[in-house]
Design a protein around this motif. Structure first.
Motif, PDB file in Angstrom:
ATOM      1  N   ASP A   1       2.231   7.263  -0.920  1.00 18.28           N
ATOM      2  CA  ASP A   1       1.545   7.269   0.376  1.00 18.28           C
ATOM      3  C   ASP A   1       2.257   6.256   1.269  1.00 18.28           C
ATOM      4  O   ASP A   1       2.203   5.046   1.026  1.00 18.28           O
ATOM      5  N   ALA A   2       2.936   6.743   2.306  1.00 19.04           N
ATOM      6  CA  ALA A   2       3.740   5.862   3.151  1.00 19.04           C
ATOM      7  C   ALA A   2       2.897   4.768   3.803  1.00 19.04           C
ATOM      8  O   ALA A   2       3.406   3.668   4.074  1.00 19.04           O
ATOM      9  N   ALA A   3       1.627   5.031   4.036  1.00 18.14           N
ATOM     10  CA  ALA A   3       0.765   4.038   4.674  1.00 18.14           C
ATOM     11  C   ALA A   3       0.514   2.840   3.768  1.00 18.14           C
ATOM     12  O   ALA A   3       0.125   1.764   4.242  1.00 18.14           O
ATOM     13  N   GLN A   4       0.705   3.012   2.456  1.00 17.50           N
ATOM     14  CA  GLN A   4       0.465   1.932   1.509  1.00 17.50           C
ATOM     15  C   GLN A   4       1.731   1.120   1.198  1.00 17.50           C
ATOM     16  O   GLN A   4       1.701   0.204   0.384  1.00 17.50           O
ATOM     17  N   ILE A   5       2.847   1.493   1.863  1.00 18.19           N
ATOM     18  CA  ILE A   5       4.141   0.861   1.570  1.00 18.19           C
ATOM     19  C   ILE A   5       4.517  -0.101   2.691  1.00 18.19           C
ATOM     20  O   ILE A   5       4.450   0.233   3.875  1.00 18.19           O
ATOM     21  N   ALA A   6       4.904  -1.325   2.289  1.00 19.93           N
ATOM     22  CA  ALA A   6       5.379  -2.329   3.238  1.00 19.93           C
ATOM     23  C   ALA A   6       6.880  -2.547   3.010  1.00 19.93           C
ATOM     24  O   ALA A   6       7.335  -2.640   1.865  1.00 19.93           O
ATOM     25  N   TRP A   7       7.632  -2.627   4.085  1.00 23.36           N
ATOM     26  CA  TRP A   7       9.083  -2.814   4.002  1.00 23.36           C
ATOM     27  C   TRP A   7       9.434  -4.284   4.177  1.00 23.36           C
ATOM     28  O   TRP A   7       8.682  -5.033   4.808  1.00 23.36           O
ATOM     29  N   PRO A   8      10.589  -4.691   3.626  1.00 24.49           N
ATOM     30  CA  PRO A   8      11.547  -3.909   2.842  1.00 24.49           C
ATOM     31  C   PRO A   8      11.054  -3.706   1.417  1.00 24.49           C
ATOM     32  O   PRO A   8      10.194  -4.445   0.925  1.00 24.49           O
ATOM     33  N   LEU A   9      11.648  -2.706   0.749  1.00 23.20           N
ATOM     34  CA  LEU A   9      11.377  -2.489  -0.665  1.00 23.20           C
ATOM     35  C   LEU A   9      12.380  -3.295  -1.479  1.00 23.20           C
ATOM     36  O   LEU A   9      13.511  -3.513  -1.066  1.00 23.20           O
ATOM     37  N   ILE A  10      11.934  -3.715  -2.657  1.00 20.08           N
ATOM     38  CA  ILE A  10      12.788  -4.508  -3.546  1.00 20.08           C
ATOM     39  C   ILE A  10      12.992  -3.730  -4.847  1.00 20.08           C
ATOM     40  O   ILE A  10      12.030  -3.324  -5.504  1.00 20.08           O
ATOM     41  N   LEU A  11      14.262  -3.563  -5.211  1.00 18.09           N
ATOM     42  CA  LEU A  11      14.629  -2.880  -6.459  1.00 18.09           C
ATOM     43  C   LEU A  11      15.204  -3.922  -7.405  1.00 18.09           C
ATOM     44  O   LEU A  11      16.133  -4.658  -7.048  1.00 18.09           O
ATOM     45  N   ARG A  12      14.640  -4.037  -8.620  1.00 20.15           N
ATOM     46  CA  ARG A  12      15.097  -5.066  -9.558  1.00 20.15           C
ATOM     47  C   ARG A  12      14.820  -4.641 -10.986  1.00 20.15           C
ATOM     48  O   ARG A  12      14.086  -3.691 -11.248  1.00 20.15           O
ATOM     49  N   LYS A  13      15.439  -5.387 -11.932  1.00 18.42           N
ATOM     50  CA  LYS A  13      15.111  -5.193 -13.344  1.00 18.42           C
ATOM     51  C   LYS A  13      13.703  -5.742 -13.605  1.00 18.42           C
ATOM     52  O   LYS A  13      13.280  -6.718 -12.991  1.00 18.42           O
ATOM     53  N   TRP A  14      13.004  -5.120 -14.545  1.00 15.56           N
ATOM     54  CA  TRP A  14      11.681  -5.633 -14.894  1.00 15.56           C
ATOM     55  C   TRP A  14      11.823  -6.944 -15.655  1.00 15.56           C
ATOM     56  O   TRP A  14      12.881  -7.250 -16.205  1.00 15.56           O
ATOM     57  N   LYS A  15      10.748  -7.725 -15.681  1.00 12.47           N
ATOM     58  CA  LYS A  15      10.767  -8.993 -16.411  1.00 12.47           C
ATOM     59  C   LYS A  15       9.410  -9.214 -17.078  1.00 12.47           C
ATOM     60  O   LYS A  15       8.405  -8.585 -16.714  1.00 12.47           O
ATOM     61  N   GLN A  16       9.419 -10.110 -18.051  1.00  9.72           N
ATOM     62  CA  GLN A  16       8.173 -10.442 -18.738  1.00  9.72           C
ATOM     63  C   GLN A  16       7.157 -10.978 -17.727  1.00  9.72           C
ATOM     64  O   GLN A  16       7.504 -11.761 -16.847  1.00  9.72           O
ATOM     65  N   GLY A  17       5.916 -10.548 -17.865  1.00  9.88           N
ATOM     66  CA  GLY A  17       4.858 -10.951 -16.936  1.00  9.88           C
ATOM     67  C   GLY A  17       4.568  -9.901 -15.885  1.00  9.88           C
ATOM     68  O   GLY A  17       3.523  -9.951 -15.217  1.00  9.88           O
ATOM     69  N   ASP A  18       5.477  -8.924 -15.702  1.00 14.66           N
ATOM     70  CA  ASP A  18       5.229  -7.839 -14.755  1.00 14.66           C
ATOM     71  C   ASP A  18       4.020  -7.010 -15.186  1.00 14.66           C
ATOM     72  O   ASP A  18       3.791  -6.817 -16.393  1.00 14.66           O
ATOM     73  N   TYR A  19       3.280  -6.534 -14.217  1.00  9.38           N
ATOM     74  CA  TYR A  19       2.189  -5.605 -14.518  1.00  9.38           C
ATOM     75  C   TYR A  19       2.069  -4.606 -13.375  1.00  9.38           C
ATOM     76  O   TYR A  19       2.596  -4.806 -12.273  1.00  9.38           O
ATOM     77  N   PHE A  20       1.385  -3.505 -13.624  1.00  9.57           N
ATOM     78  CA  PHE A  20       1.101  -2.521 -12.581  1.00  9.57           C
ATOM     79  C   PHE A  20      -0.125  -1.727 -12.988  1.00  9.57           C
ATOM     80  O   PHE A  20      -0.704  -1.962 -14.073  1.00  9.57           O
ATOM     81  N   TYR A  21      -0.560  -0.830 -12.114  1.00  6.46           N
ATOM     82  CA  TYR A  21      -1.703   0.035 -12.394  1.00  6.46           C
ATOM     83  C   TYR A  21      -1.167   1.461 -12.617  1.00  6.46           C
ATOM     84  O   TYR A  21      -0.871   2.162 -11.644  1.00  6.46           O
ATOM     85  N   PRO A  22      -0.947   1.863 -13.869  1.00  5.97           N
ATOM     86  CA  PRO A  22      -0.360   3.188 -14.120  1.00  5.97           C
ATOM     87  C   PRO A  22      -1.185   4.292 -13.464  1.00  5.97           C
ATOM     88  O   PRO A  22      -2.423   4.240 -13.442  1.00  5.97           O
ATOM     89  N   LEU A  23      -0.489   5.273 -12.905  1.00  8.67           N
ATOM     90  CA  LEU A  23      -1.140   6.390 -12.234  1.00  8.67           C
ATOM     91  C   LEU A  23      -2.210   7.000 -13.139  1.00  8.67           C
ATOM     92  O   LEU A  23      -1.963   7.318 -14.296  1.00  8.67           O
ATOM     93  N   GLY A  24      -3.437   7.138 -12.566  1.00  7.26           N
ATOM     94  CA  GLY A  24      -4.538   7.713 -13.323  1.00  7.26           C
ATOM     95  C   GLY A  24      -5.354   6.701 -14.089  1.00  7.26           C
ATOM     96  O   GLY A  24      -6.331   7.059 -14.753  1.00  7.26           O
TER      97      GLY A  24
END
Length: 445
Positions: free
Chosen positions: A361-384
């Motif tokens: 959803d483009a409305a939920q995206i803030a720029w700039p985007l950052i592309l990086r390798k994952w690291k320990q401590g990362d978390y997210f909310y998996p789809l669903g």
């Protein structure tokens, strides 16, 4: 006897098929007895030759003396001469290598340039029987496979060693008999260098106990060379059975390697090509009994136990810590592959579902985007899923091997992960019935 040296010299060249007598040979001549006698033997035998001399400028006046001496000898023998001078100490500082390594690299690179430019078929060095025995003994004491026991080979690509058939004593005797002058390199006297220690301390002691030690060891080296041919033939069969490649990862089946006989030798030969030392080979064999995730890191690779396989992957090179994606960028290259970025209206058609494509959803995206390798401590909310999940746990659930985990990239927006690249979108930026504009990202390797 020294007077028969020319005959034995020609016979050895013919027997080993070192070169065609019609070809030109470039002789590496330092000024010492070995290389000087080699030059005289080429002249006496009637072969076509030229002389090449390197001045490494490491011994002051002595280096200049050697260069002048070789020039005089080339005039006497009426052979073409090629000389050069190196700032060896500067090369050592620039490349951070030892003086011995620097001299070797400078010498052989220059000799090859002259050989190719001037039409010489081969470069001849004056290694003799003792040199070959010293090399085999040094390899034996350092730890080696059978290949390290064959000493110095008579022919390798554009290098030939036409004096391996004879001991140094015969070269010295030949020089004395024919009043051939030569110079002494003072660096050969000290035992500071490993080879000189073997030359001055180890070999003489062996010959005191066994007068025929050098000849006996040289004969054994010849037998080892022939045994190595059979050895390599058998080893190739094991490689085909045990070593498989997928992309930049090599794979060895644990079960098959466990049942291999002789496992120590086969393992050493399999893994030494991946930077594995003899001591590390034992550590690799211990992986056969370990849990998944354990690994051994060699000088160039990582060998990882992953279920029923040993995975061999190159050590990761340093990549950019992050890639910043600004609005309007449509094609992004990064360490893990490529991204195509598009903005479009929501529309009424169904959104296709594929792990290689993220629909956000483009409305939920803030720029700039950052592309990086994952690291320990990362978390997210998996789809669903309404709850957050640690990325490390998510990757375990995906049953990824360690090399696969190390190559996982994430996309961030406003300090939150919105997509595990090629795997799962974050639930907070998913498309909903209220979405008006879509940001699509397509991943390819």
């Amino acid at each position: 006897m020294p007077q028969h040296l020319v005959t034995d010299f020609s016979a050895y060249i013919s027997r080993q098929q070192l070169f065609d007598p019609a070809q030109k040979i470039l002789l590496a001549v330092s000024g010492g007895v070995d290389s000087i006698v080699m030059a005289w033997l080429f002249k006496q035998a009637g072969y076509h030759a030229g002389i090449a001399h390197c001045n490494f400028q490491l011994r002051g006046a002595e280096s200049a003396r050697d260069e002048a001496f070789v020039k005089q000898m080339a005039d006497t023998l009426e052979l073409p001469l090629y000389t050069t001078q190196f700032d060896t100490n500067a090369y050592v500082a620039q490349h951070r290598v030892t003086i011995q390594v620097a001299a070797r690299e400078l010498r052989y690179n220059w000799l090859e340039q002259i050989r190719a430019a001037e039409g010489y078929a081969y470069i001849a060095t004056a290694h003799h029987m003792q040199d070959s025995v010293e090399t085999a003994l040094m390899n034996f004491t350092k730890g080696t496979g059978i290949a390290g026991l064959h000493g110095i080979l008579p022919k390798q690509e554009h290098l030939i060693r036409p004096l391996l058939f004879t001991e140094k004593d015969r070269l010295v005797a030949y020089a004395a008999l024919h009043n051939i002058l030569y110079v002494e390199d003072s660096s050969n006297i000290t035992d500071k260098y490993t080879r000189n220690f073997y030359r001055h301390q180890v070999i003489p002691r062996l010959q005191e106990a066994f007068p025929g030690a050098v000849k006996n060891m040289a004969a054994t080296i010849e037998r080892v060379k022939e045994a190595e041919l059979l050895y390599q033939e058998a080893l190739e069969k094991h490689r085909k059975r045990l070593l498989f490649v997928e992309g930049n990862t090599w794979k060895v089946p644990v079960g098959k390697l466990q049942k291999t006989v002789p496992v120590q030798t086969i393992a050493w030969e399999l893994f030494r090509g991946f930077g594995c030392s003899p001591a590390q080979t034992q550590q690799v064999l211990q992986l056969l009994e370990s849990d998944s995730g354990r690994y051994v890191e060699t000088a160039t690779h990582r060998i990882i136990r992953n279920r029923q396989w040993l995975l061999i992957t190159p050590l990761a090179t340093q990549e950019a810590a992050v890639v910043v994606i600004e609005p309007g960028q449509s094609h992004i290259h990064f360490g893990g592959g490529q991204l195509q970025v598009r903005r479009q209206e929501r529309g009424t058609t169904a959104i296709p579902v594929a792990p290689e494509t993220a629909w956000l959803d483009a409305a939920q995206i803030a720029w700039p985007l950052i592309l990086r390798k994952w690291k320990q401590g990362d978390y997210f909310y998996p789809l669903g899923m309404p709850k957050k999940k640690k990325l490390s746990r998510f990757l375990i659930d995906q049953k990824l091997s360690l090399p696969q985990k190390e190559n996982v990239w994430v996309l961030e927006s406003n300090k939150r992960i919105v997509w595990i690249i090629g795997m799962r979108v974050d639930d907070r930026v998913k498309i909903t019935p209220k979405t008006k504009e879509v940001l699509s990202l397509e991943f390819s390797r």
